[in-house]
Each structure stands twice: as C-alpha cells, then as structure tokens.
Motif scaffolding. Structure first.
Motif, short mmCIF file in Angstrom:
data_model
loop_
_atom_site.label_atom_id
_atom_site.label_comp_id
_atom_site.label_asym_id
_atom_site.label_seq_id
_atom_site.Cartn_x
_atom_site.Cartn_y
_atom_site.Cartn_z
N UNK A 192 0.82 -1.22 0.00
CA UNK A 192 0.00 0.00 0.00
C UNK A 192 0.86 1.27 0.00
N UNK A 193 1.95 1.22 0.76
CA UNK A 193 2.85 2.38 0.83
C UNK A 193 3.53 2.58 -0.52
N UNK A 194 4.00 1.51 -1.11
CA UNK A 194 4.67 1.60 -2.41
C UNK A 194 3.74 2.14 -3.48
N UNK A 195 2.47 1.72 -3.43
CA UNK A 195 1.51 2.16 -4.43
C UNK A 195 1.28 3.66 -4.37
N UNK A 196 1.34 4.23 -3.16
CA UNK A 196 1.16 5.67 -3.01
C UNK A 196 2.47 6.41 -3.28
N UNK A 197 3.59 5.86 -2.81
CA UNK A 197 4.88 6.56 -2.89
C UNK A 197 5.41 6.65 -4.31
N UNK A 198 5.13 5.63 -5.13
CA UNK A 198 5.72 5.59 -6.48
C UNK A 198 5.28 6.77 -7.35
N UNK A 199 3.98 7.06 -7.47
CA UNK A 199 3.59 8.21 -8.29
C UNK A 199 4.07 9.54 -7.71
N UNK A 200 4.16 9.61 -6.38
CA UNK A 200 4.68 10.84 -5.77
C UNK A 200 6.17 11.02 -6.10
N UNK A 201 6.90 9.91 -6.12
CA UNK A 201 8.32 9.98 -6.50
C UNK A 201 8.46 10.43 -7.95
N UNK A 202 7.55 9.96 -8.80
CA UNK A 202 7.60 10.39 -10.20
C UNK A 202 7.29 11.88 -10.32
N UNK A 203 6.39 12.37 -9.47
CA UNK A 203 6.09 13.81 -9.47
C UNK A 203 7.32 14.62 -9.09
N UNK A 204 8.08 14.12 -8.09
CA UNK A 204 9.32 14.80 -7.69
C UNK A 204 10.33 14.80 -8.84
N UNK A 205 10.44 13.66 -9.52
CA UNK A 205 11.38 13.56 -10.64
C UNK A 205 10.97 14.51 -11.77
N UNK A 206 9.67 14.59 -12.02
CA UNK A 206 9.18 15.47 -13.08
C UNK A 206 9.46 16.94 -12.74
N UNK A 207 9.29 17.26 -11.46
CA UNK A 207 9.57 18.64 -11.04
C UNK A 207 11.05 18.97 -11.20
N UNK A 208 11.90 18.00 -10.87
CA UNK A 208 13.34 18.23 -11.03
C UNK A 208 13.68 18.43 -12.51
N UNK A 209 13.06 17.64 -13.38
CA UNK A 209 13.33 17.78 -14.81
C UNK A 209 12.91 19.17 -15.31
N UNK A 210 11.82 19.71 -14.75
CA UNK A 210 11.40 21.05 -15.16
C UNK A 210 12.43 22.09 -14.74
N UNK A 211 13.01 21.93 -13.54
CA UNK A 211 14.06 22.85 -13.10
C UNK A 211 15.31 22.68 -13.95
N UNK A 212 15.62 21.43 -14.29
CA UNK A 212 16.77 21.16 -15.17
C UNK A 212 16.59 21.90 -16.50
N UNK A 213 15.36 21.92 -17.01
CA UNK A 213 15.10 22.63 -18.27
C UNK A 213 15.40 24.12 -18.13
N UNK A 214 15.06 24.69 -16.99
CA UNK A 214 15.38 26.10 -16.75
C UNK A 214 16.89 26.31 -16.75
N UNK A 215 17.59 25.43 -16.06
CA UNK A 215 19.04 25.55 -15.97
C UNK A 215 19.67 25.40 -17.35
N UNK A 216 19.18 24.44 -18.11
CA UNK A 216 19.73 24.22 -19.45
C UNK A 216 19.47 25.42 -20.36
N UNK A 217 18.33 26.09 -20.18
CA UNK A 217 18.07 27.30 -20.96
C UNK A 217 19.09 28.38 -20.63
N UNK A 218 19.42 28.51 -19.36
CA UNK A 218 20.46 29.45 -18.95
C UNK A 218 21.81 29.07 -19.56
N UNK A 219 22.11 27.78 -19.56
CA UNK A 219 23.39 27.32 -20.11
C UNK A 219 23.45 27.54 -21.62
N UNK A 220 22.33 27.38 -22.31
CA UNK A 220 22.33 27.67 -23.74
C UNK A 220 22.59 29.15 -23.99
#
Length: 304
Positions: A192-220
């Motif tokens: 039950x914990x894994x079922x809830x935690x997994x999509x939340x972990x993906x949300x964290x990863x997606x948020x990090x990727x969005x910040x990475x996109x900002x950083x990469x825009x600065x680097x470009x």
C-alpha cells in the motif's frame, strides 16, 4: 555558505543576509540571541548616590564660602558628574554592542525567512543544479559583450537574478519535500505504501526535470554569449590589425615585396568583414536564447 536572496529584498538588507552566513549556521543549530537586558538597578542607584553626595558637599561649601563653592562646582563637581554618567553609558554600550548587533541580524533573518535560500540546505542534486545555473549567470555577467552593452545589459541585470532566485526557490522546495519523502518511505515494504509513494516519487522527478530545463536554458544562453565573446575578441584584434594597414603597406612598398604581400593584406579586410558578420549572428543567437528566459516563455521540458 552560498546564499541566494530574492531580488525583491532591498539591496542593503540583501547584503546583510549574504554576509550573515555564520549567524545563519548558528540559527540552524537552534541558536537564539539573549533577550534585551534590563537596566542595572544597582548601577543606577550608585549614580544617583554619587550625584547626591557631590551636591551635598558643594552646597555645604557654598554656605561657608559662596566663591569657593562656585569654583568647586565649576572645576570639580561638573567634571565628576559628567564622568559618572559617561562611564555608565559607555559601560552599557561596550557590554551590549555585540549582542545588539547579533540580535539585529537575527531579527532581519527571521523577518526575511522564505526570501533567501542557503545552498547548504539543499540536497546534493539540487546543489549541483544551482551551481550550474550560477556558473551560467557568471559567464554572461563577466563577458565583455555584456560589459560593452552588445547584449541587453539592462534586462540581464533584472532577468538573471530573477532566474537564479526562481531556480534556488524551486530547488529548496524540491529538496525539502524529497528529503521528507525518502525519510517516510525508507524501509517501508507494505504494498500500500509503495503504491502511493511511487507516483509521488515520479512527481518529484518530473519537477526536477522542469528545473533542469530552466538551468539548461540558462546554459544555452551562456554558450551563445561565449561564442559571441569569442567573435567579439577576434573582431577587436582584427580591427586593431586593420588599423595598422597603412604601416604594413608602406613597409611592403619600401621593401619591394608588394607583389607577394598585398593579396594577403587585402584578405585581412575581407576577414574582418566576415568576422563582423559572425559577431552579429552570434549576438542574434544570444538574444534569441535570452528570449526563452523572459516571463511567459517556457524552455522545452516536462510540463507539470
């Protein structure tokens, strides 16, 4: 301790925050300054007693001899009273100066809580991303093309600090939530914990990727500025050489080497023209890259 401050904080307050890393570190360990110390009753009583004693002596002497009393009041009484008051005031000031300064800084840091980010508070991944963003910003700000106004230095002065702050702010929230997430799910084996935690972990990863996109825009943007910088410096060197063309031509004519050297010299002017065009293209690319950092423009990357 690197500290990123919201550009909306007044400059003097922002400078104080950036210079208060040691006190911030103490605050992170639970430090709270001592409360204001009340006035010392014993010292006040001593001052009053001294004043009364001097006054009584002077009055008694004045009764015996009015002239001597006035002289003693002028040359002895007044200095004694002045020294007494100054000694107490200076003692209070010396004793409380450091405490007062620390308390003032503490109150400022508390007042602006949430409007600055301490790099040491970020997790490792977030610290790396923030460092990349800051390096890109430093590249732009330190470039000659920016100093010469070939970029939009006014917008750079506004947009780049705003980008740094936004990235730092998002990384602080991401780090805090990711740390709590890991603490919660560590060792949890229940499905039950894994079922809830997994999509939340993906949300964290997606948020990090969005910040990475900002950083990469600065680097470009920084990469385009670096290319414009190379072209600008080469253009300056070519222009310097072209400015000395008459001297080269005179020397070639005097030595009789004009048949061999003149075509090479002529190509120098052509190279300068081509380089100027390359510089314009580089600056145009830099401006285009900057456009993606403006409000309303979002760099390519995951959408939330």
């Amino acid at each position: 301790m690197g500290i990123v401050v919201d550009p909306g904080v007044p400059p003097e307050d922002a400078r104080l925050i950036r210079e208060s890393g040691k006190i911030l570190a103490r605050m992170r360990r639970g430090w709270i300054p001592d409360p204001p110390r009340p006035a010392d009753p014993a010292r006040s009583k001593g001052t009053v007693a001294t004043v009364i004693a001097v006054a009584v002596v002077l009055v008694a002497l004045g009764i015996m001899s009015r002239g001597i009393g006035l002289l003693l009041l002028a040359f002895i009484g007044a200095p004694v009273l002045l020294v007494t008051f100054l000694r107490n005031d200076l003692a209070d000031e010396d004793e409380d100066e450091e405490t007062l300064l620390e308390r003032e800084i503490y109150e400022q840091l508390r007042w602006y809580e949430g409007r600055y980010v301490v790099a040491d508070d970020l997790d490792e991944s977030s610290r790396r991303l923030l460092a990349r963003a800051q390096q890109a910003i430093a590249t732009v700000n330190g470039s000659a093309v920016n100093a010469e106004g070939l970029l939009d230095d006014v917008r750079n002065a506004v947009m780049l600090p705003a980008q740094e702050w936004e990235i730092a702010r998002l990384l602080a929230k991401l780090s805090a939530l990711r740390t709590r997430h890991r603490e919660t799910v560590t060792g949890a084996a229940a499905p039950e914990v894994a079922a809830v935690a997994e999509p939340l972990a993906r949300a964290l990863d997606s948020s990090e990727e969005a910040v990475v996109a900002r950083v990469e825009a600065l680097e470009r943007y920084a990469a385009n500025v670096t290319e414009a910088e190379r072209a600008f410096r080469a253009h300056q060197q070519i222009e310097e050489l072209r400015g000395r063309l008459p001297q080269y031509e005179e020397l070639v004519a005097e030595t009789g080497a004009d048949r061999l050297a003149v075509p090479e010299i002529a190509r120098l002017a052509q190279d300068a023209d081509r380089l100027e065009q390359a510089l314009r293209r580089s600056l145009s690319s830099a401006h285009e890259a900057f456009r993606h950092l403006e409000p309303g423009e979002r760099p390519d990357g995951p959408r939330q």
